[in-house]
Design a protein around this motif. Structure first.
Motif, PDB file in Angstrom:
ATOM      1  N   ALA A 258       0.819  -1.208   0.000  1.00 12.66           N
ATOM      2  CA  ALA A 258       0.000   0.000   0.000  1.00 12.66           C
ATOM      3  C   ALA A 258       0.857   1.265   0.000  1.00 12.66           C
ATOM      4  N   ALA A 259       0.397   2.267  -0.731  1.00 14.42           N
ATOM      5  CA  ALA A 259       1.017   3.589  -0.752  1.00 14.42           C
ATOM      6  C   ALA A 259      -0.048   4.613  -0.399  1.00 14.42           C
ATOM      7  N   LYS A 260       0.255   5.523   0.521  1.00 12.27           N
ATOM      8  CA  LYS A 260      -0.716   6.555   0.942  1.00 12.27           C
ATOM      9  C   LYS A 260      -0.181   7.936   0.579  1.00 12.27           C
ATOM     10  N   ILE A 261      -0.987   8.678  -0.161  1.00  7.15           N
ATOM     11  CA  ILE A 261      -0.664  10.050  -0.535  1.00  7.15           C
ATOM     12  C   ILE A 261      -1.519  10.967   0.331  1.00  7.15           C
ATOM     13  N   ASP A 262      -0.883  11.672   1.267  1.00  3.67           N
ATOM     14  CA  ASP A 262      -1.648  12.521   2.181  1.00  3.67           C
ATOM     15  C   ASP A 262      -2.188  13.767   1.493  1.00  3.67           C
ATOM     16  N   GLU A 263      -1.441  14.294   0.544  1.00  2.44           N
ATOM     17  CA  GLU A 263      -1.878  15.476  -0.204  1.00  2.44           C
ATOM     18  C   GLU A 263      -1.184  15.445  -1.553  1.00  2.44           C
TER      19      GLU A 263
ATOM     20  N   LEU B  23       2.172  10.903 -10.348  1.00  2.25           N
ATOM     21  CA  LEU B  23       2.753   9.587 -10.626  1.00  2.25           C
ATOM     22  C   LEU B  23       4.101   9.424  -9.932  1.00  2.25           C
ATOM     23  N   ARG B  24       4.889  10.481  -9.933  1.00  2.00           N
ATOM     24  CA  ARG B  24       6.196  10.422  -9.273  1.00  2.00           C
ATOM     25  C   ARG B  24       6.039  10.242  -7.767  1.00  2.00           C
ATOM     26  N   ARG B  25       5.050  10.920  -7.176  1.00  2.96           N
ATOM     27  CA  ARG B  25       4.819  10.785  -5.734  1.00  2.96           C
ATOM     28  C   ARG B  25       4.413   9.348  -5.397  1.00  2.96           C
ATOM     29  N   ILE B  26       3.512   8.777  -6.211  1.00  3.07           N
ATOM     30  CA  ILE B  26       3.085   7.395  -5.975  1.00  3.07           C
ATOM     31  C   ILE B  26       4.262   6.447  -6.123  1.00  3.07           C
ATOM     32  N   ALA B  27       5.067   6.667  -7.169  1.00  8.28           N
ATOM     33  CA  ALA B  27       6.238   5.810  -7.395  1.00  8.28           C
ATOM     34  C   ALA B  27       7.176   5.852  -6.196  1.00  8.28           C
ATOM     35  N   ALA B  28       7.412   7.044  -5.665  1.00  7.41           N
ATOM     36  CA  ALA B  28       8.310   7.180  -4.517  1.00  7.41           C
ATOM     37  C   ALA B  28       7.772   6.428  -3.309  1.00  7.41           C
TER      38      ALA B  28
ATOM     39  N   GLY C  79       8.634   2.954  -3.506  1.00  8.57           N
ATOM     40  CA  GLY C  79      10.070   2.694  -3.585  1.00  8.57           C
ATOM     41  C   GLY C  79      10.583   2.523  -5.001  1.00  8.57           C
ATOM     42  N   LEU C  80       9.847   3.048  -5.987  1.00  6.32           N
ATOM     43  CA  LEU C  80      10.249   2.941  -7.381  1.00  6.32           C
ATOM     44  C   LEU C  80      11.065   4.161  -7.801  1.00  6.32           C
ATOM     45  N   ARG C  81      11.765   4.029  -8.896  1.00  8.73           N
ATOM     46  CA  ARG C  81      12.494   5.163  -9.455  1.00  8.73           C
ATOM     47  C   ARG C  81      11.498   6.196  -9.966  1.00  8.73           C
ATOM     48  N   THR C  82      11.810   7.463  -9.784  1.00  2.79           N
ATOM     49  CA  THR C  82      10.989   8.530 -10.348  1.00  2.79           C
ATOM     50  C   THR C  82      11.615   8.975 -11.660  1.00  2.79           C
ATOM     51  N   ARG C  83      10.775   9.143 -12.674  1.00  2.00           N
ATOM     52  CA  ARG C  83      11.248   9.468 -14.010  1.00  2.00           C
ATOM     53  C   ARG C  83      10.775  10.860 -14.412  1.00  2.00           C
TER      54      ARG C  83
ATOM     55  N   ALA D  58       9.695  11.793 -17.496  1.00  2.00           N
ATOM     56  CA  ALA D  58       8.647  11.787 -18.521  1.00  2.00           C
ATOM     57  C   ALA D  58       7.511  10.865 -18.090  1.00  2.00           C
ATOM     58  N   THR D  59       6.291  11.245 -18.444  1.00  2.00           N
ATOM     59  CA  THR D  59       5.119  10.479 -18.032  1.00  2.00           C
ATOM     60  C   THR D  59       5.170   9.048 -18.539  1.00  2.00           C
ATOM     61  N   GLU D  60       5.478   8.861 -19.822  1.00  2.00           N
ATOM     62  CA  GLU D  60       5.500   7.509 -20.378  1.00  2.00           C
ATOM     63  C   GLU D  60       6.573   6.657 -19.712  1.00  2.00           C
ATOM     64  N   ASP D  61       7.725   7.263 -19.408  1.00  2.00           N
ATOM     65  CA  ASP D  61       8.776   6.514 -18.714  1.00  2.00           C
ATOM     66  C   ASP D  61       8.312   6.086 -17.330  1.00  2.00           C
ATOM     67  N   GLN D  62       7.574   6.997 -16.648  1.00  2.00           N
ATOM     68  CA  GLN D  62       7.088   6.645 -15.314  1.00  2.00           C
ATOM     69  C   GLN D  62       6.036   5.543 -15.385  1.00  2.00           C
ATOM     70  N   LEU D  63       5.173   5.597 -16.398  1.00  2.00           N
ATOM     71  CA  LEU D  63       4.182   4.548 -16.569  1.00  2.00           C
ATOM     72  C   LEU D  63       4.838   3.213 -16.887  1.00  2.00           C
ATOM     73  N   ASN D  64       5.897   3.236 -17.680  1.00  2.00           N
ATOM     74  CA  ASN D  64       6.630   1.994 -17.966  1.00  2.00           C
ATOM     75  C   ASN D  64       7.264   1.425 -16.698  1.00  2.00           C
ATOM     76  N   GLU D  65       7.714   2.323 -15.826  1.00  2.00           N
ATOM     77  CA  GLU D  65       8.260   1.879 -14.541  1.00  2.00           C
ATOM     78  C   GLU D  65       7.180   1.172 -13.728  1.00  2.00           C
ATOM     79  N   PHE D  66       5.967   1.726 -13.760  1.00  2.00           N
ATOM     80  CA  PHE D  66       4.851   1.097 -13.064  1.00  2.00           C
ATOM     81  C   PHE D  66       4.512  -0.266 -13.673  1.00  2.00           C
ATOM     82  N   ARG D  67       4.517  -0.340 -14.995  1.00  2.00           N
ATOM     83  CA  ARG D  67       4.201  -1.625 -15.649  1.00  2.00           C
ATOM     84  C   ARG D  67       5.158  -2.716 -15.207  1.00  2.00           C
ATOM     85  N   ALA D  68       6.444  -2.386 -15.179  1.00  2.00           N
ATOM     86  CA  ALA D  68       7.432  -3.377 -14.745  1.00  2.00           C
ATOM     87  C   ALA D  68       7.191  -3.775 -13.293  1.00  2.00           C
TER      88      ALA D  68
END
Length: 256
Positions: free
Chosen positions: A54-59, A69-74, A77-81, A83-93
């Motif tokens: 679980a990931a919680k975004i307070d604000e 997307l970068r906040r959720i990734a962080a 514990g994922l890398r923050t990218r 570009a949007t498409e790069d971040q989405l690809n990080e999520f897919r993996a």
């Protein structure tokens, strides 16, 4: 966390949808109805389970879909990218990896009424991801003020993906009494001691606070502090509450 009738109903509906992999759930409520407490409860419950992460975004960050997307990734514990498409690809993996482990990611967003249309677009794209079995690869819980419902109607593509909606309404007088008793026990009061707040004291407390849990707890805190200055009293009754409200109409401002 005190579980009022409305809170129990919301917990039951949202927990079922999350565990059934149904996608997005929405909980709305005015200020002081317990949304943030509920968000923390969901995060604590599911982050401890081996089959969830679980990931919680307070604000959420203002307006930008990529920043969200970068906040959720962080939080995962994922890398923050950059570009949007790069971040989405990080999520897919990440999703492929978690699915292979039998783990379902859950995103909890508090103050979700502040999300922008662009951010709803990116959340919708996350919900479009599928696990190898064809189910939704993410679960999402949004908590916010009633204007969240208005904002969702302006983002119909996301709104169509909301599986369940719940509302946290102010407490009834009976729930107000139960909340006060619960919080006293949680604070360490011995259950064998006599009742501190009489039944007659509950109604003026409920009227003053309009049944909002945060306001109830704040008023009762001040009533208890005032009670400690009176050695000759054994209970907080209706007369005591009314006298306090007449003499201390500035207690709210003093506590801000």
């Amino acid at each position: 966390m005190y579980l009022s009738t409305e809170t129990r109903r919301a917990l039951s509906k949202v927990s079922y949808m999350v565990e059934a992999g149904q996608g997005a759930s929405v909980i709305v409520g005015e200020i002081g109805t317990g949304k943030t407490t509920l968000a923390s409860w969901f995060h604590s419950r599911y982050d401890r389970r081996p089959d969830f992460t679980a990931a919680k975004i307070d604000e959420a960050p203002k307006k930008s879909g990529l920043l969200l997307l970068r906040r959720i990734a962080a939080e995962f514990g994922l890398r923050t990218r950059r570009a949007t498409e790069d971040q989405l690809n990080e999520f897919r993996a990440f999703l492929v990896e978690e699915s292979e482990r039998g783990v379902l990611p859950l995103i909890i967003v508090d103050e979700a009424h502040e999300l922008s249309p662009e951010q709803f677009v990116e959340l919708r794209r996350l919900l479009n991801f599928r696990d190898p079995r064809g189910g939704k690869a993410y679960q999402l819980v949004l908590l916010g003020r009633p204007e969240l419902d208005i904002n969702l109607r302006e983002s119909p593509d996301f709104n169509d993906r909301v599986a369940t909606r719940s509302s946290l309404d102010p407490l009834t007088p009976d729930d107000t009494k139960s909340l006060i008793e619960y919080r006293l026990l949680a604070a360490g009061r011995d259950s064998k001691q006599g009742v501190l707040f009489t039944d007659e004291a509950i109604l003026p407390i409920w009227r003053e606070t309009r049944g909002y849990p945060r306001s109830i707890c704040l008023l009762c805190l001040h009533l208890c502090l005032e009670f400690l200055t009176h050695d000759n009293l054994s209970q907080i009754d209706e007369q005591f509450v009314n006298a306090f409200l007449e003499q201390h109409d500035d207690y709210r401002r003093a506590s801000e």
